[in-house]
Design a protein around this motif. Structure first.
Motif, PDB file in Angstrom:
ATOM      1  N   SER A 101      68.850 -11.109  16.682  1.00  0.00           N
ATOM      2  CA  SER A 101      68.738 -10.672  15.303  1.00  0.00           C
ATOM      3  C   SER A 101      69.757 -11.428  14.452  1.00  0.00           C
ATOM      4  CB  SER A 101      69.002  -9.170  15.214  1.00  0.00           C
ATOM      5  OG  SER A 101      68.010  -8.494  15.942  1.00  0.00           O
ATOM      6  N   PRO A 102      69.357 -11.796  13.231  1.00  0.00           N
ATOM      7  CA  PRO A 102      70.268 -12.554  12.377  1.00  0.00           C
ATOM      8  C   PRO A 102      71.526 -11.742  12.084  1.00  0.00           C
ATOM      9  CG  PRO A 102      68.350 -11.780  11.140  1.00  0.00           C
ATOM     10  CD  PRO A 102      68.081 -11.510  12.583  1.00  0.00           C
ATOM     11  N   GLU A 157      68.710  -8.205  20.801  1.00  0.00           N
ATOM     12  CA  GLU A 157      67.942  -9.372  21.222  1.00  0.00           C
ATOM     13  C   GLU A 157      66.506  -8.947  21.474  1.00  0.00           C
ATOM     14  OE1 GLU A 157      69.347 -11.180  24.796  1.00  0.00           O
ATOM     15  OE2 GLU A 157      68.197 -13.018  24.450  1.00  0.00           O
ATOM     16  N   ILE A 183      68.291  -3.732  17.212  1.00  0.00           N
ATOM     17  CA  ILE A 183      67.766  -4.502  18.338  1.00  0.00           C
ATOM     18  C   ILE A 183      68.609  -5.782  18.398  1.00  0.00           C
ATOM     19  CG2 ILE A 183      65.741  -5.664  19.290  1.00  0.00           C
ATOM     20  CD1 ILE A 183      64.065  -3.814  17.340  1.00  0.00           C
ATOM     21  N   LEU A 189      61.347 -12.345  18.971  1.00  0.00           N
ATOM     22  CA  LEU A 189      62.054 -12.726  17.741  1.00  0.00           C
ATOM     23  C   LEU A 189      63.453 -13.273  18.016  1.00  0.00           C
ATOM     24  CD1 LEU A 189      60.908  -9.655  15.611  1.00  0.00           C
ATOM     25  CD2 LEU A 189      60.035 -12.001  15.460  1.00  0.00           C
TER      26      LEU A 189
END
Lengths: 106, 526
Positions: A13-14, A6, A4, A10
């Motif tokens: 994603s890192p 974006e 995922i 949240l």
């Protein structure tokens, strides 16, 4: 399965450090520190092991280290719960057959 | 073998365990928390939706934020949290064996709190062991902790709150949810959670369950069929879906093994094994407590209060707090807990058929069967009101303990009153200023701002929107009804995001006035 990129809640994603590992001898990549099972799923690997008696495929079920359905041989050690074991560069991950052996050893 | 002594050992760093450790530490108890996972917080960090309740229950705050706050509080109070630490045994005299990494350590405690939570239930069907059949919790873990899609096309079994919430989260993660099914004749979770899913067009199949999952090495499809009142399949009712993932959300069971091995008196009467406890979680063995799901399955919100009650009682048990002060604190907490245990979904109402709301209004039967209130049914609820100018329409039709919308409106447009399970009323004659705070405050995403007519023949509907990509002003598309079906073409007239809305975007669409009471979702063309 896809990562995922974006998420509406949240956010982005890192970004981890991409490392390579092998799955049954094939070179794959994943983020360092993410569960081995996550890296495998992103690479389309669903079968983690085959059962001893009926030779049935098994994969991730609980994803929190409880059910042990996702165990594999990691760096030569069998029965490693891949859903909670962090991925490291150069790891050797293998499909498990039965409780310990490799295919043919049963 | 050396035995390490600890004042309070807490097993499980989830909402109950952390809350207990925090509460006890506030009185001076030195608490150590063991958790088998590599990260603390239990399931809180997978909860990306806003919580229900009132302000004291951290309502409208997202679960992961509550988790961060708890960890901060624990750290500030000097609570020691040890991770990758599996408690393998609880023995007489409060002796505890913990496996930390490769090492096995023997502890002895003055008091012990077991807050091990619950594990997911499973049902058997042909193909249930195939890779691609996962627990709903696994889906949450993959999406919300590890940022991957659990699958592309997902079938959800179970319509309790877990099934409903995880379905919403799957949609947010960009997965396709093809359908939800439940062997029960009605949806088990909150109607508002079901409606969030239904309005995107996902169908519900009640009195249906999985007959067979197919696939060679992984899931490629599922066949479901209707069941009769004895849960037997009715021939000829089969439906097939091509999917790559099956999510199973069929309830939770307390993980009470540690309590059992120590010989604590258990209670099997409610179909599951939980320890016999008093209101503070004190078990049959003095000094051993249980809190959270291990003592009975509920929500994280209740687990946090139960943990605090245990923590306070433990502080008194260890002599850090007078029994009077502890009793007083526990009374206060119990009031807060009782307020969460009210309404249609209260523990005592499990399995009961409820026909009318506390206000005497007939429940929407369609909501229980299909996940949405019909256009005709919605008009009988007090949150529905017609006005030319912009005003809130509150599509909250079940008595659940939740009231943030009331205080979100500074203009008095929304009234719940004293009793937090009452249905919200859209107040006649009030002046809505279109601030949108109510829309964003509703954990059930059940509040819409409606203006009947903004120009001749057209009005506007503002909806909560937690998906990507976010529409932009001027975008065309379709307005969907509560059932997720296309109603009419629409144009987006305004898109609002704000820190105060906490991740919920407010999307305003223009629709012909005849659709103003029907349009509740937006879909872009293409």
């Amino acid at each position: 399965m896809d990562r995922i990129a974006e998420h509406p809640i949240l956010g982005n994603s890192p970004e981890g450090k991409m490392v390579t590992f092998t799955f049954d001898g094939k070179e794959l990549s994943g983020y360092e520190g993410e569960p081995i099972a996550v890296a495998l799923r992103v690479n389309g690997v669903m079968v983690h092991r085959y059962t001893a008696k009926r030779h049935e495929p098994r994969g991730v079920f609980c994803a929190i280290g409880r059910c042990t359905d996702c165990v594999m041989i990691v760096d030569g050690v069998p029965n490693v719960r891949t859903c909670i074991t962090p991925l490291k560069a150069g790891m050797k991950v293998e499909t498990q057959y039965g409780v310990t052996g490799k295919e043919g050893a049963l | 073998m050396k035995i390490e002594h600890k004042e309070l050992i807490v097993v499980g760093a989830g909402p109950a365990g952390l809350s207990a450790a925090i509460e006890a530490a506030k009185s001076g108890v030195k608490a150590i928390v063991f958790d088998e996972n590599s990260k603390p917080g239990g399931q809180l960090f997978k909860q990306i939706h806003k919580f229900f309740g009132s302000k004291e229950h951290k309502a409208k705050i997202r679960g992961f934020k509550i988790g961060q706050d708890l960890l901060q509080e624990a750290e500030k109070l000097g609570v020691e949290v040890v991770l990758n630490a599996t408690v393998v045994g609880l023995y007489p005299e409060k002796e505890i064996i913990v496996k930390i990494g490769g090492e096995v350590i023997h502890y002895k405690a003055d008091a012990v709190l077991i807050a091990t939570g619950a594990s997911e239930n499973m049902v058997n069907f042909r193909g249930w062991t195939l890779p691609g059949v996962i627990g709903a919790g696994a889906a949450q873990t993959m999406m919300n902790l590890h940022h991957i899609k659990p699958g592309n096309r997902v079938f959800m079994l179970g319509t309790g709150n877990v099934g409903l919430v995880v379905s919403s989260q799957l949609l947010q993660a960009g997965c396709e949810v093809v359908a939800l099914a439940d062997a029960a004749p009605k949806i088990g979770g909150y109607g508002v959670h079901a409606s969030k899913v239904a309005r995107t067009g996902v169908p519900f199949y009640l009195s249906h369950t999985i007959k067979e999952v197919e696939g060679e090495d992984h899931v490629t499809g599922v066949t479901i069929a209707q069941v009769d009142e004895h849960f037997q399949f009715i021939p000829g009712t089969e439906k097939h879906f091509a999917v790559d993932t099956i999510c199973v959300a069929v309830g939770l069971s307390p993980m009470a093994q540690l309590l059992k091995m120590d010989g604590i008196v258990m209670d099997d009467t409610k179909g599951r094994t939980v320890p016999k406890c008093d209101r503070t979680g004190a078990t049959s063995i003095p000094g051993i407590y249980a809190a959270g799901d291990v003592a009975g399955i509920e929500e994280a919100s209740s687990a946090m209060i139960e943990g605090r009650m245990s923590g306070s009682a433990i502080a008194a048990y260890l002599g850090y707090l007078s029994s009077d002060s502890s009793e007083h604190r526990v009374d206060t907490l119990e009031n807060s807990l009782s307020s969460l245990r009210q309404g249609m979904f209260a523990p005592e109402n499990r399995g009961k058929k409820i026909e009318t709301t506390e206000e005497g209004i007939a429940i929407s039967q369609n909501l229980l069967k299909a996940g949405f209130v019909t256009d005709d049914e919605i008009t009988r609820f007090p949150g529905f009101r017609k006005e030319m100018k912009v005003h809130p329409v509150l599509e909250c039709t079940q008595n659940i303990p939740c009231n943030p919308c009331q205080s979100a409106c500074a203009k008095g447009c929304i009234s719940i009153g004293e009793h937090m399970t009452s249905l919200p009323i859209s107040v006649d004659g009030s002046t809505c200023v279109n601030c949108g705070m109510c829309v964003a405050s509703c954990s059930g995403q059940a509040i819409f701002l409606v203006a009947e007519e903004t120009r001749a023949g057209f009005g506007e509907v503002t909806i909560p929107y937690e998906f990507l990509p976010l529409p932009a002003e001027g975008d065309g598309g379709f307005a969907l009804g509560r059932d997720g079906k296309k109603l009419c073409e629409t144009t987006i007239t305004r898109v609002r995001t704000s820190k105060a809305y906490d991740g919920t975007a407010l999307v305003t669409m223009e629709v012909p006035t005849e659709y103003i009471d029907k349009a509740r979702f937006y879909k872009k063309i293409g």
